[in-house]
Design an enzyme around this catalytic site. Structure first.
Site, PDB file in Angstrom:
ATOM      1  CE  LYS A  47      -1.011   0.821   4.843  1.00 16.74           C
ATOM      2  NZ  LYS A  47      -2.124   1.001   5.821  1.00 16.74           N
ATOM      3  CG  ASP A  48       3.684   2.117   2.878  1.00 16.22           C
ATOM      4  OD1 ASP A  48       2.511   2.864   3.116  1.00 16.22           O
ATOM      5  OD2 ASP A  48       4.483   1.649   3.651  1.00 16.22           O
ATOM      6  NE  ARG A  52      -7.076   4.076   3.824  1.00 18.25           N
ATOM      7  CZ  ARG A  52      -7.374   3.255   4.773  1.00 18.25           C
ATOM      8  NH1 ARG A  52      -8.606   2.580   5.227  1.00 18.25           N
ATOM      9  NH2 ARG A  52      -6.175   2.808   5.331  1.00 18.25           N
ATOM     10  NE  ARG A  53      -5.949   3.202   8.725  1.00 15.22           N
ATOM     11  CZ  ARG A  53      -4.700   2.818   8.658  1.00 15.22           C
ATOM     12  NH1 ARG A  53      -3.841   3.859   9.084  1.00 15.22           N
ATOM     13  NH2 ARG A  53      -4.249   1.702   8.444  1.00 15.22           N
ATOM     14  NE  ARG A  63       4.970  12.189  10.816  1.00 17.87           N
ATOM     15  CZ  ARG A  63       5.815  12.679  10.126  1.00 17.87           C
ATOM     16  NH1 ARG A  63       5.862  12.376   8.750  1.00 17.87           N
ATOM     17  NH2 ARG A  63       6.853  13.432  10.588  1.00 17.87           N
ATOM     18  NE  ARG A  95       0.732   4.700  13.394  1.00 23.27           N
ATOM     19  CZ  ARG A  95       0.457   4.104  12.299  1.00 23.27           C
ATOM     20  NH1 ARG A  95      -0.981   4.375  11.998  1.00 23.27           N
ATOM     21  NH2 ARG A  95       1.121   3.596  11.371  1.00 23.27           N
ATOM     22  CB  CYS A 111       0.667   9.482  -0.507  1.00 23.17           C
ATOM     23  SG  CYS A 111       1.726  10.733  -0.384  1.00 23.17           S
TER      24      CYS A 111
END
Ligand SMILES: NCc1[nH]cc(CCC(=O)O)c1CC(=O)O
Length: 310
Positions: free
Chosen positions: A90-91, A138-139, A156, A162, A248
Site C-alpha cells: 500500500k506504500d 482516508r481513515r 504519527r 501509536r 498519497c
C-alpha cells in the site's frame, strides 16, 4: 557445512534483502526472507536501509513526499547494493519504476483496519467527543462520516508509538492496519476489526510487494513465492488508484473479496475538502485464462464510477 543451494543462474549468491529499519519493516522482510529460503533454497541476508519517510523531525505539515518510504529502498536496489526490496504494497506509488519489477506478492495477511481503544470500547460504543488518532485522510474522513461526533487527532510514528499514545491516554483510540499489528505480535491490542464498508481499507493493505531488478536472472526463482489469489485482488485494488490518479494524500479505499471465480471490489473516494464522497461496489466473474486482466478491468470501471459521482 551444508551446501549452499544454487540459483537459477548457477551462481552461489546470497540474496540481499533491503529493508527499512522499523520493527514492522524488519519483521515483514524477515518473514519474506524465510519464505524465499523455504521455497527456493536460496540463502538470504537482511540489509537495513534508512529512509526519509522514517524521519520524524519532518513536520506533518510539510509538503507530501510521494513514496518517501520506498524511494531510497528502490535506489539501493537499482544500484545493486541489495537484490530484493520488500515493501508494504500500500506504500508503493502506482507508477511503475523503470528497471524494477514486482516479482512476487506473497499471501496476504489481514486487509482490514483495526480499532485499538483504551477502554476496549468498540467504534459504536466510544462516547461522543472521543479522540481517535489517525493521520490518514482516508481513515479520518470515513470515521467522521460514520460518527461525526468523534474528534480526529493526527498521530504519527510507528505502530508501537501509536499504541503507546492510546495507552497513555493522549487519544482514546487509534485506527491502524490489522496486518501491521498482527505482524508485530500485537494482535491482542485489537479491540475491533472495522467493517470494510465503514472504513474501506487502503488498496493492497496487508499485502507485501517483493521487488527486484527486472534483469536479475534470479527474479523467476523468487517469483515462486507469489500467491496467485492475492495478486488478483491487489491488481483490482491498485487499478482503482491508477484510475483516479491518486496521490498519497487522496482519501481512497479499495477492498476486494475473491470467492472462487467471483471477485467483488468496493471502493471509496472522498474529495480533498472532505465534502464530496463516492462509494462503489461491483462483482464480476473471472475467466480462467488470465484473471489478472479481468481484475484490472474491474478496478478501472470502479474508478470510472467513482469519478462520475463525486
Ligand atoms: N502507512 C504505514 C503503513 N504501511 C503499511 C502498514 C501496515 C501493513 C500493511 O498494510 O501491509 C502501515 C501501518 C498502518 O497503516 O497502520
Amino acid at each position: 557445512m551444508s551446501q549452499t543451494p544454487q540459483g537459477a543462474s548457477g551462481d552461489r549468491r546470497v540474496l540481499k534483502i533491503g529493508t527499512r529499519g522499523s520493527r514492522l519493516a524488519r519483521s515483514q522482510s524477515a518473514m519474506t526472507a524465510a519464505l524465499i529460503e523455504q521455497v527456493t533454497g536460496l540463502p538470504t541476508e537482511l540489509v537495513i536501509v534508512h529512509t526519509d519517510g522514517d524521519d520524524l523531525s519532518i513536520p506533518l505539515s510539510a509538503p507530501p513526499r510521494p513514496g518517501a518510504f520506498v524511494a531510497r529502498l528502490r535506489d539501493v536496489l537499482l544500484d545493486g547494493e541489495v537484490d530484493i526490496a520488500v515493501h508494504s504494497f500500500k506504500d508503493l506509488p502506482f507508477a511503475p519504476m523503470p528497471g524494477l519489477s514486482v516479482v512476487a506478492v506473497p499471501q496476504r495477511a489481514a486487509a482490514l483496519d483495526a480499532l485499538v481503544s483504551r477502554d476496549a470500547l468498540g467504534l459504536d460504543e466510544l462516547p461522543a467527543g472521543s479522540k481517535v488518532g489517525t493521520s490518514s485522510p482516508r481513515r479520518a474522513s470515513a470515521l467522521l462520516r460514520y460518527r461525526d461526533d468523534l474528534e480526529i487527532v493526527p498521530i504519527r510514528g510507528n505502530v508501537d508509538t501509536r499504541i503507546r499514545k492510546v495507552r497513555e491516554g493522549r487519544v482514546d483510540a487509534a485506527v491502524l492496519a490489522a496486518a501491521g499489528l498482527e505482524r508485530l505480535g500485537l494482535h491482542d491490542e485489537i479491540t475491533e476489526l472495522i467493517d470494510p464498508k465503514v472504513i474501506v481499507p487502503a488498496p493492497a493493505q496487508g499485502a507485501l510487494a517483493v521487488e527486484m531488478r527486472t534483469d536479475d536472472p534470479l527474479a523467476a526463482t523468487v517469483a515462486q513465492i507469489n500467491d496467485h489469489d492475492t495478486r488478483i485482488q491487489v491488481a483490482a485494488e491498485r487499478q482503482v488508484l491508477t484510475g483516479v490518479q491518486a496521490t498519497c494524500t487522496t482519501a481512497i479505499g479499495a477492498h476486494s473479496v475473491l470467492q472462487g471465480y467471483s471477485l467483488t471490489l468496493m471502493a471509496d473516494l472522498t474529495d480533498h475538502m472532505g465534502v464530496a464522497h463516492a462509494h462503489v461496489a461491483r462483482t464480476i466473474g473471472l475467466r480462467r485464462g488470465d484473471p489478472t486482466d479481468d481484475a484490472r478491468a474491474l478496478g478501472e470501471s470502479v474508478a470510472e464510477q467513482l469519478l462520475e459521482r463525486p
